[in-house]
Write a protein that holds these residues in place. Structure first.
Motif, PDB file in Angstrom:
ATOM      1  N   GLY A 528       0.819  -1.210   0.000  1.00  0.00           N
ATOM      2  CA  GLY A 528       0.000   0.000   0.000  1.00  0.00           C
ATOM      3  C   GLY A 528       0.851   1.258   0.000  1.00  0.00           C
ATOM      4  N   TYR A 529       1.953   1.232   0.766  1.00  0.00           N
ATOM      5  CA  TYR A 529       2.861   2.386   0.780  1.00  0.00           C
ATOM      6  C   TYR A 529       3.458   2.619  -0.608  1.00  0.00           C
ATOM      7  N   ALA A 531       2.242   1.741  -3.526  1.00  0.00           N
ATOM      8  CA  ALA A 531       1.200   2.249  -4.418  1.00  0.00           C
ATOM      9  C   ALA A 531       0.910   3.722  -4.134  1.00  0.00           C
ATOM     10  N   TRP A 532       0.884   4.096  -2.859  1.00  0.00           N
ATOM     11  CA  TRP A 532       0.669   5.495  -2.468  1.00  0.00           C
ATOM     12  C   TRP A 532       1.773   6.385  -3.023  1.00  0.00           C
ATOM     13  N   MET A 533       3.009   5.974  -2.861  1.00  0.00           N
ATOM     14  CA  MET A 533       4.148   6.760  -3.314  1.00  0.00           C
ATOM     15  C   MET A 533       4.164   6.885  -4.839  1.00  0.00           C
ATOM     16  N   SER A 535       1.648   6.620  -6.897  1.00  0.00           N
ATOM     17  CA  SER A 535       0.504   7.425  -7.334  1.00  0.00           C
ATOM     18  C   SER A 535       0.816   8.918  -7.230  1.00  0.00           C
ATOM     19  N   PHE A 536       1.382   9.355  -6.124  1.00  0.00           N
ATOM     20  CA  PHE A 536       1.695  10.770  -5.956  1.00  0.00           C
ATOM     21  C   PHE A 536       2.794  11.211  -6.910  1.00  0.00           C
ATOM     22  N   PHE A 576       0.768  13.897   1.265  1.00  0.00           N
ATOM     23  CA  PHE A 576       1.732  12.834   0.962  1.00  0.00           C
ATOM     24  C   PHE A 576       2.529  12.442   2.208  1.00  0.00           C
ATOM     25  N   GLY A 579       0.311  10.641   4.703  1.00  0.00           N
ATOM     26  CA  GLY A 579       0.041   9.269   4.267  1.00  0.00           C
ATOM     27  C   GLY A 579       1.236   8.359   4.534  1.00  0.00           C
ATOM     28  N   ASN A 580       2.443   8.850   4.204  1.00  0.00           N
ATOM     29  CA  ASN A 580       3.651   8.076   4.503  1.00  0.00           C
ATOM     30  C   ASN A 580       3.753   7.781   5.993  1.00  0.00           C
ATOM     31  N   PHE A 583       1.371   4.883   7.022  1.00  0.00           N
ATOM     32  CA  PHE A 583       1.912   3.558   6.707  1.00  0.00           C
ATOM     33  C   PHE A 583       3.067   3.209   7.641  1.00  0.00           C
TER      34      PHE A 583
END
Length: 594
Positions: A528-529, A531-533, A535-536, A576, A579-580, A583
């Protein structure tokens, strides 16, 4: 991300091969006959029970009396071939390996060899290879001092699973002594194991018995994955132990004077088909158990059902001299609880880091519920610092350098542009955290970890790339130099490689036995981390591309729109970073629970 995924698959394959090669133990690991560790019990380290049927092998001698210094021929033979053996002569009045008397001389040095037992050279004979034999002849020389009566004993190995332990042979008498009735002293005290009537329970923990549980509060009566060790004092002379865990192969516990594995007193419950073998052993360093025997254990019972392996036995608080390798139970010890797999009687290294009690426990002391941890504090700190470095400070630092130069180019802090100061500060902190984290496993392991696969090699690479970055930045050419683009691309390339490898290293690190995070939950959090990174980064790259495209086609002043875009980007940067952090906190919480 396809390249990263392929890299991860490649590294995992290498890790699997490395672990498989490292932990594979061939079945004939004692084929060379170097079995001095079996001098006392004469038991081969095959972790299967010896045969109880009459032995097809026997010993014969050419004399029944002797004088000091006499030489007597001893012949081992049988009705079928055998692969290995251990032969000794013992004083029947003394127990244990201290009873060995006399010395041997070989007649066939190619197939037999001399061993040193109880510090007496040439006091035992064994094989040199697993080649099949049907007869062995040696010469025994009587000691220079008179001994009332001497009996020969032999352990014969027909195959890995078929062997006869301490088969009694002829008794010979010292000349001038009155012969005594021939008796066969027991090789060790043993009890016939029985099957437990039902599962263990955690009821009474802290009241009538001391317990170590993992996870805390679990009940082996209801959960086969509950790791359970209980100790109940049976008066002042003995202690009853109960042990339970998943029936994947074996479960064991050890008494240790410290929290470091080595020179410990261990007890093992090993699954052997549809039954369980219970034995005691000595742990010398981070190696296989030694001197395994059932000596000193009584009231042995076991159960193998509902996906769990359970065993119960009693042990005296203080044992006789011949059992001096066992610890006395009226002292404080740390408790180790481990489990692992087996194959053909061979024990593999424990699949997880052993559960270690957080404090030492007086075994005969008052009942209490003990707490334990499977991850040493140094390894917890190692994982936490590395995740902090590359999931937060490093990630945000590179993000600012990639996407906020133009937005913050007119703002200064301490004589430098804001984006540069923030980027440099975060990246120097990342390097410091990486160096500190890198050193901690060496402090814990006291050297290089041989069983960690490619994880430490990737860690070395990440550290090297991290150290190259500030060195490269210190010697970079001026902004108007023709070679500046070389530095820009090199700095970007090394930084990206370090960040990608750091993520791969974390994926592998969370599956290390010394810091095994709960699966598959921890892996899903890290995915998930990523994918988050990604995506941004994709979002900001699209925005950056549009900015340059508009700049190329529009020559009028866009300061007002740029200012609005900068505020939106700053807000997204905050999201961002938060969110980091989310996680990161999720993984750190799982580390804290280990």
């Amino acid at each position: 991300m396809t390249g990263v995924g392929e890299t991860r698959i490649g590294f995992r394959s290498l890790l699997f091969i490395a672990v498989l090669v490292h932990y594979w133990v061939p079945a004939d690991c004692y084929a060379n006959g170097k079995v001095t560790k079996s001098c006392s019990s004469m038991e081969p380290h095959h972790r299967v029970l010896g045969q109880t049927t009459p032995s097809p092998y026997h010993l014969t001698v050419n004399a029944m009396t002797y004088r000091p210094g006499d030489q007597i021929q001893v012949i081992l033979s049988g009705s079928s071939y055998f692969e290995g053996f251990l032969l000794q002569a013992r004083n029947t009045a003394v127990q244990g390996s201290a009873s060995v008397v006399g010395t041997f001389t070989l007649t066939d040095p190619k197939r037999t060899q001399l061993l040193t037992c109880n510090k007496v050279k040439r006091s035992a004979v064994s094989h040199t290879s697993a080649d099949q034999k049907k007869e062995v002849i040696v010469i025994w020389t009587a000691p220079s001092y008179p001994v009332d009566q001497v009996q020969f004993f032999v352990t014969v190995v027909q195959s890995f699973k078929a062997f006869w332990v301490k088969v009694p042979g002829p008794i010979i008498h010292g000349n001038g002594f009155t012969p005594k009735p021939v008796t066969t002293p027991p090789s060790f005290h043993t009890t016939i194991p029985s099957i437990l009537p039902g599962p263990f329970t955690s009821k009474g923990c802290g009241e009538s018995k001391s317990c170590l549980l993992d996870p805390p509060g679990c009940n082996p009566e209801e959960d086969s994955f509950c790791f359970f060790l209980s100790m109940t004092a049976e008066g002042a002379k003995s202690v009853m132990f109960e042990l339970s865990g998943p029936a994947e192969g074996y479960i064991a516990f050890a008494l240790s004077r410290d929290t470091w594995m080595g020179n410990d007193d261990a007890y093992m419950c090993v699954k052997e088909g549809d039954r369980v073998s219970v034995s005691a052993a000595t742990l010398c360093g981070r190696t296989e158990p030694e001197d395994e025997s059932k000596s000193g254990l009584s009231s042995v019972s076991w159960r193998l059902a509902d996906g769990a392996i359970q065993c119960r036995f009693s042990r005296l608080v203080r044992l006789a001299n011949q059992e001096s390798a066992r610890f006395n139970l009226d002292r404080d010890y740390y408790l180790f609880l481990a489990n692992g797999g087996t194959q053909d009687g061979q024990l593999f290294q424990h699949s997880r880091q052993p559960l270690i009690s957080t404090q030492s426990k007086l075994i005969t002391g008052p009942p209490e519920v003990l707490r334990g941890s499977r991850a040493p504090i140094l390894m917890k700190m190692h994982g936490a610092l590395m995740m902090l470095a590359w999931m937060l400070t490093g990630s945000v630092g590179t993000f600012i350098a990639n996407f906020f130069k133009l937005d913050w180019q007119n703002r200064s802090l301490l004589g430098q542009k804001v984006w540069f100061q923030v980027h440099r500060g975060l990246m120097m902190l990342t390097v410091a955290l990486t160096i500190t984290s890198f050193c901690l496993p060496f402090f814990y392991r006291r050297g290089w970890s041989k069983g960690a696969g490619v994880h430490p090699y990737l860690g070395h690479t990440v550290l090297a790339l991290s150290l190259i970055q500030p060195i490269m930045a210190a010697v970079r050419p001026p902004p108007d130099s023709d070679r500046r683009f070389i530095f820009n691309w090199a700095h970007f390339g090394f930084g990206t490689a370090a960040e990608v490898l750091a993520v791969i290293t974390m994926f592998m690190g969370m599956r290390q036995s010394s810091l095994l995070l709960p699966q598959p939950w921890a892996t899903h959090v890290l995915i998930g981390y990523v994918a988050w990174m990604v995506s941004f980064r994709a979002l900001f790259m699209v925005q950056k591309h549009r900015y340059w495209k508009n700049s190329a086609w529009n020559s009028f002043d866009q300061s007002e729109s740029s200012h609005g875009s900068s505020r939106v980007k700053s807000l997204l940067l905050t999201v961002f970073a938060l969110g980091n952090s989310g996680f990161l906190v999720a993984l750190l919480s799982s580390v804290a629970k280990l």
